[in-house]
Design a protein around this motif. Structure first.
Motif, PDB file in Angstrom:
ATOM      1  N   VAL A  82     -21.605   6.218 -19.665  1.00 30.76           N
ATOM      2  CA  VAL A  82     -22.112   7.080 -18.591  1.00 30.76           C
ATOM      3  C   VAL A  82     -23.448   7.643 -19.078  1.00 30.76           C
ATOM      4  CG1 VAL A  82     -21.677   9.125 -17.180  1.00 30.76           C
ATOM      5  CG2 VAL A  82     -19.775   7.663 -17.869  1.00 30.76           C
ATOM      6  N   VAL A  83     -24.536   7.162 -18.502  1.00 30.95           N
ATOM      7  CA  VAL A  83     -25.861   7.541 -19.002  1.00 30.95           C
ATOM      8  C   VAL A  83     -26.695   8.121 -17.866  1.00 30.95           C
ATOM      9  CG1 VAL A  83     -25.868   5.816 -20.838  1.00 30.95           C
ATOM     10  CG2 VAL A  83     -26.789   5.234 -18.607  1.00 30.95           C
ATOM     11  N   ARG A  84     -27.749   8.853 -18.227  1.00 30.04           N
ATOM     12  CA  ARG A  84     -28.489   9.574 -17.191  1.00 30.04           C
ATOM     13  C   ARG A  84     -29.985   9.636 -17.462  1.00 30.04           C
ATOM     14  NH1 ARG A  84     -27.825  15.962 -17.668  1.00 30.04           N
ATOM     15  NH2 ARG A  84     -29.418  15.775 -16.087  1.00 30.04           N
ATOM     16  N   THR A  85     -30.721   9.899 -16.385  1.00 29.37           N
ATOM     17  CA  THR A  85     -32.121  10.293 -16.510  1.00 29.37           C
ATOM     18  C   THR A  85     -32.204  11.780 -16.173  1.00 29.37           C
ATOM     19  OG1 THR A  85     -32.661   9.832 -14.199  1.00 29.37           O
ATOM     20  CG2 THR A  85     -32.875   7.998 -15.769  1.00 29.37           C
ATOM     21  N   PHE A  86     -33.397  12.339 -16.344  1.00 30.77           N
ATOM     22  CA  PHE A  86     -33.587  13.782 -16.169  1.00 30.77           C
ATOM     23  C   PHE A  86     -34.631  14.063 -15.082  1.00 30.77           C
ATOM     24  CE2 PHE A  86     -31.913  13.041 -20.302  1.00 30.77           C
ATOM     25  CZ  PHE A  86     -30.994  14.056 -20.490  1.00 30.77           C
ATOM     26  N   GLN A  87     -34.524  15.267 -14.504  1.00 31.61           N
ATOM     27  CA  GLN A  87     -35.502  15.661 -13.482  1.00 31.61           C
ATOM     28  C   GLN A  87     -36.922  15.530 -14.025  1.00 31.61           C
ATOM     29  OE1 GLN A  87     -35.079  19.620 -11.458  1.00 31.61           O
ATOM     30  NE2 GLN A  87     -33.045  18.797 -11.050  1.00 31.61           N
ATOM     31  N   ASN A  88     -37.137  16.048 -15.226  1.00 32.69           N
ATOM     32  CA  ASN A  88     -38.423  15.856 -15.888  1.00 32.69           C
ATOM     33  C   ASN A  88     -38.215  14.773 -16.932  1.00 32.69           C
ATOM     34  OD1 ASN A  88     -39.505  18.142 -14.529  1.00 32.69           O
ATOM     35  ND2 ASN A  88     -38.260  19.384 -15.920  1.00 32.69           N
ATOM     36  N   VAL A  89     -38.950  13.669 -16.760  1.00 31.01           N
ATOM     37  CA  VAL A  89     -38.739  12.492 -17.606  1.00 31.01           C
ATOM     38  C   VAL A  89     -38.655  12.906 -19.081  1.00 31.01           C
ATOM     39  CG1 VAL A  89     -39.788  10.332 -18.366  1.00 31.01           C
ATOM     40  CG2 VAL A  89     -40.002  11.046 -15.982  1.00 31.01           C
ATOM     41  N   ARG A  90     -37.643  12.398 -19.770  1.00 32.86           N
ATOM     42  CA  ARG A  90     -37.520  12.693 -21.208  1.00 32.86           C
ATOM     43  C   ARG A  90     -37.585  11.389 -21.990  1.00 32.86           C
ATOM     44  NH1 ARG A  90     -32.644  17.063 -22.045  1.00 32.86           N
ATOM     45  NH2 ARG A  90     -33.231  18.451 -20.359  1.00 32.86           N
ATOM     46  N   LEU A  91     -38.787  11.068 -22.464  1.00 33.78           N
ATOM     47  CA  LEU A  91     -38.973   9.899 -23.322  1.00 33.78           C
ATOM     48  C   LEU A  91     -39.520  10.394 -24.649  1.00 33.78           C
ATOM     49  CD1 LEU A  91     -40.776   7.667 -20.665  1.00 33.78           C
ATOM     50  CD2 LEU A  91     -38.567   7.123 -21.709  1.00 33.78           C
ATOM     51  N   PHE A  92     -39.520   9.523 -25.659  1.00 30.62           N
ATOM     52  CA  PHE A  92     -40.246   9.854 -26.887  1.00 30.62           C
ATOM     53  C   PHE A  92     -41.704   9.506 -26.606  1.00 30.62           C
ATOM     54  CE2 PHE A  92     -35.926   8.878 -28.493  1.00 30.62           C
ATOM     55  CZ  PHE A  92     -35.636  10.142 -28.977  1.00 30.62           C
ATOM     56  N   LYS A  93     -42.491  10.543 -26.271  1.00 32.49           N
ATOM     57  CA  LYS A  93     -43.804  10.290 -25.660  1.00 32.49           C
ATOM     58  C   LYS A  93     -44.805   9.659 -26.616  1.00 32.49           C
ATOM     59  CE  LYS A  93     -43.017  13.015 -21.877  1.00 32.49           C
ATOM     60  NZ  LYS A  93     -43.083  12.936 -20.563  1.00 32.49           N
ATOM     61  N   SER A  94     -44.679   9.923 -27.905  1.00 35.40           N
ATOM     62  CA  SER A  94     -45.670   9.344 -28.810  1.00 35.40           C
ATOM     63  C   SER A  94     -45.241   7.953 -29.307  1.00 35.40           C
ATOM     64  CB  SER A  94     -45.943  10.278 -29.982  1.00 35.40           C
ATOM     65  OG  SER A  94     -44.738  10.507 -30.651  1.00 35.40           O
ATOM     66  N   MET A  95     -44.010   7.576 -29.030  1.00 37.67           N
ATOM     67  CA  MET A  95     -43.588   6.200 -29.352  1.00 37.67           C
ATOM     68  C   MET A  95     -44.011   5.272 -28.220  1.00 37.67           C
ATOM     69  SD  MET A  95     -39.757   6.315 -30.741  1.00 37.67           S
ATOM     70  CE  MET A  95     -39.245   7.234 -32.155  1.00 37.67           C
ATOM     71  N   THR A  96     -44.176   3.994 -28.548  1.00 35.50           N
ATOM     72  CA  THR A  96     -44.544   3.039 -27.502  1.00 35.50           C
ATOM     73  C   THR A  96     -43.358   2.811 -26.561  1.00 35.50           C
ATOM     74  OG1 THR A  96     -43.787   1.108 -28.718  1.00 35.50           O
ATOM     75  CG2 THR A  96     -46.071   1.825 -29.122  1.00 35.50           C
ATOM     76  N   ALA A  97     -43.685   2.163 -25.432  1.00 33.63           N
ATOM     77  CA  ALA A  97     -42.629   1.815 -24.467  1.00 33.63           C
ATOM     78  C   ALA A  97     -41.564   0.963 -25.163  1.00 33.63           C
ATOM     79  CB  ALA A  97     -43.242   1.066 -23.285  1.00 33.63           C
ATOM     80  N   ASP A 132     -35.283  -8.708 -28.299  1.00 30.94           N
ATOM     81  CA  ASP A 132     -35.191  -9.566 -27.103  1.00 30.94           C
ATOM     82  C   ASP A 132     -34.754  -8.738 -25.883  1.00 30.94           C
ATOM     83  OD1 ASP A 132     -35.881 -11.684 -28.692  1.00 30.94           O
ATOM     84  OD2 ASP A 132     -33.857 -12.516 -28.842  1.00 30.94           O
ATOM     85  N   ASN A 133     -33.754  -7.893 -26.092  1.00 26.05           N
ATOM     86  CA  ASN A 133     -33.275  -7.041 -24.986  1.00 26.05           C
ATOM     87  C   ASN A 133     -34.391  -6.137 -24.477  1.00 26.05           C
ATOM     88  OD1 ASN A 133     -30.703  -8.018 -25.209  1.00 26.05           O
ATOM     89  ND2 ASN A 133     -29.935  -6.275 -26.410  1.00 26.05           N
ATOM     90  N   ALA A 134     -35.116  -5.537 -25.424  1.00 27.29           N
ATOM     91  CA  ALA A 134     -36.185  -4.595 -25.046  1.00 27.29           C
ATOM     92  C   ALA A 134     -37.255  -5.324 -24.231  1.00 27.29           C
ATOM     93  CB  ALA A 134     -36.791  -3.965 -26.296  1.00 27.29           C
ATOM     94  N   TYR A 146     -47.379  -3.031 -20.835  1.00 30.30           N
ATOM     95  CA  TYR A 146     -47.551  -1.711 -21.461  1.00 30.30           C
ATOM     96  C   TYR A 146     -46.661  -1.536 -22.692  1.00 30.30           C
ATOM     97  CZ  TYR A 146     -49.157  -1.292 -16.691  1.00 30.30           C
ATOM     98  OH  TYR A 146     -49.783  -1.521 -15.497  1.00 30.30           O
ATOM     99  N   ALA A 147     -46.107  -2.639 -23.185  1.00 34.83           N
ATOM    100  CA  ALA A 147     -45.126  -2.565 -24.277  1.00 34.83           C
ATOM    101  C   ALA A 147     -45.616  -1.730 -25.451  1.00 34.83           C
ATOM    102  CB  ALA A 147     -44.786  -3.975 -24.754  1.00 34.83           C
ATOM    103  N   ASN A 148     -46.905  -1.857 -25.788  1.00 34.07           N
ATOM    104  CA  ASN A 148     -47.401  -1.191 -26.999  1.00 34.07           C
ATOM    105  C   ASN A 148     -48.169   0.086 -26.721  1.00 34.07           C
ATOM    106  OD1 ASN A 148     -46.255  -3.093 -28.784  1.00 34.07           O
ATOM    107  ND2 ASN A 148     -47.832  -4.550 -28.133  1.00 34.07           N
ATOM    108  N   ARG A 149     -48.074   0.591 -25.489  1.00 34.63           N
ATOM    109  CA  ARG A 149     -48.708   1.879 -25.168  1.00 34.63           C
ATOM    110  C   ARG A 149     -47.739   3.020 -25.455  1.00 34.63           C
ATOM    111  NH1 ARG A 149     -51.804   1.538 -19.885  1.00 34.63           N
ATOM    112  NH2 ARG A 149     -53.110  -0.278 -20.253  1.00 34.63           N
ATOM    113  N   PRO A 150     -48.269   4.136 -25.942  1.00 31.55           N
ATOM    114  CA  PRO A 150     -47.384   5.307 -26.077  1.00 31.55           C
ATOM    115  C   PRO A 150     -46.790   5.667 -24.709  1.00 31.55           C
ATOM    116  CG  PRO A 150     -49.508   5.682 -27.139  1.00 31.55           C
ATOM    117  CD  PRO A 150     -49.637   4.401 -26.377  1.00 31.55           C
ATOM    118  N   ALA A 151     -45.499   5.937 -24.691  1.00 33.16           N
ATOM    119  CA  ALA A 151     -44.820   6.196 -23.412  1.00 33.16           C
ATOM    120  C   ALA A 151     -45.493   7.338 -22.647  1.00 33.16           C
ATOM    121  CB  ALA A 151     -43.353   6.510 -23.666  1.00 33.16           C
ATOM    122  N   GLY A 152     -45.982   8.337 -23.391  1.00 36.09           N
ATOM    123  CA  GLY A 152     -46.602   9.497 -22.744  1.00 36.09           C
ATOM    124  C   GLY A 152     -47.903   9.166 -22.042  1.00 36.09           C
TER     125      GLY A 152
END
Ligand SMILES: Nc1ncnc2c1ncn2[C@@H]1O[C@H](COP(=O)(O)OP(=O)(O)OP(=O)(O)O)[C@@H](O)[C@H]1O
Length: 255
Positions: A82-97, A132-134, A146-152
């Protein structure tokens, strides 16, 4: 009707003197798309926080395929699918996609520290599989470029899709989306509706949705629960909800 995948019974959540969620009950069928709507402050996100293990409910039960998941904590609930997203996106912003999608799998896999240290064949195979999955999910979401762009640094709509990919890569049974259309333009909203439907069709996931955009809710949901002041006030098909007097009053009363 088939056996429920997720069952919420008499769920209550109290914050001091405020009963934010009061006797909420509903069930989610396998592969169902189910929306929770209601005016601001109705208690929708609090229901999500209880189901996804961020809050320990004050009362009531939550079961997944018959087993209780209430109060298990967010990591354990996620591990059960059971997984979720958030109202305000929560990613590791300085990591790449790409890195965001790799981390999601590591967290789930509990890869052995020693296997990694000695770089065993099994470990290398798992790493290749994760990569491969990613890449598959970046393609699926139209984000490969955009694989190598910072998510933020990604456009907001792309961040939202990446957050959904991060959920899907763990192969969940239930995908919970908290206002996924917020901040999206009309074309992105259409794409989102198509995506939600496609995820259910192609990956067999059930979707629990909180959303204020009525076009999206009415277009994609099979059933809708309406909340007001913490209480459920109506539940039914989009057509039934559209004509429900209490619902019309709750929304018009807000204007
Ligand atoms: N951690 C908390 N502590 C105290 N009160 C809270 C907490 N979380 C939510 N509330 C209160 O509970 C009520 C329900 O909030 P909730 O965020 O669940 O509503 P919502 O329906 O998701 O609203 P919105 O559509 O604006 O996101 C509100 O009155 C809110 O202020």
């Amino acid at each position: 009707m088939s056996e429920a995948l997720l069952e919420v019974n008499a769920l209550s959540m109290r914050f001091g003197g405020l009963l934010a969620v009061d006797q909420v009950a509903f069930s989610l069928q396998p592969k169902e798309i189910f929306a929770i709507i209601g005016p601001n402050g109705a208690g929708k996100t609090t229901v999500f926080n209880c189901i996804s293990g961020f809050y320990q409910p004050s009362g009531g039960g939550i079961t997944l395929a018959g087993s209780s998941i209430a109060g298990l904590g967010s990591h354990n609930v996620a591990r059960r699918g059971v997984v979720r997203t958030f109202q305000n996106v929560r990613l590791f912003k300085s990591m790449t996609a790409l890195e965001n999608l790799l981390v999601a799998q590591h967290r789930q896999a509990r890869t052995s520290f020693l296997a990694g240290l000695f770089n065993t064949a099994g470990y290398r195979r798992a790493e290749q599989q994760a990569l491969d999955n990613a890449l598959h999910w970046l393609d699926y979401m139209g984000l490969r470029a955009y694989a190598n762009r910072p998510a933020g640094n990604l456009a907001y709509g792309h961040q939202r899709r990446l957050e959904i990919a991060r959920c899907m890569i763990t192969k969940p049974q239930v995908l919970m989306l908290d206002e996924p259309a917020a901040g999206l333009n009309p074309q992105e909203k259409k794409d989102l509706q198509h995506l939600i439907d496609q995820l259910r069709q192609q990956h067999g996931v059930a979707v629990l949705l909180i959303e204020h955009d009525m076009g999206l809710v009415m277009g994609v949901s099979e059933r809708i629960l309406v909340m007001e002041y913490g209480k459920p006030i109506a539940m039914g098909t989009p057509e039934a909800i559209r004509h429900d007097e209490r619902v019309i009053k709750a929304y018009l009363g807000e204007a």
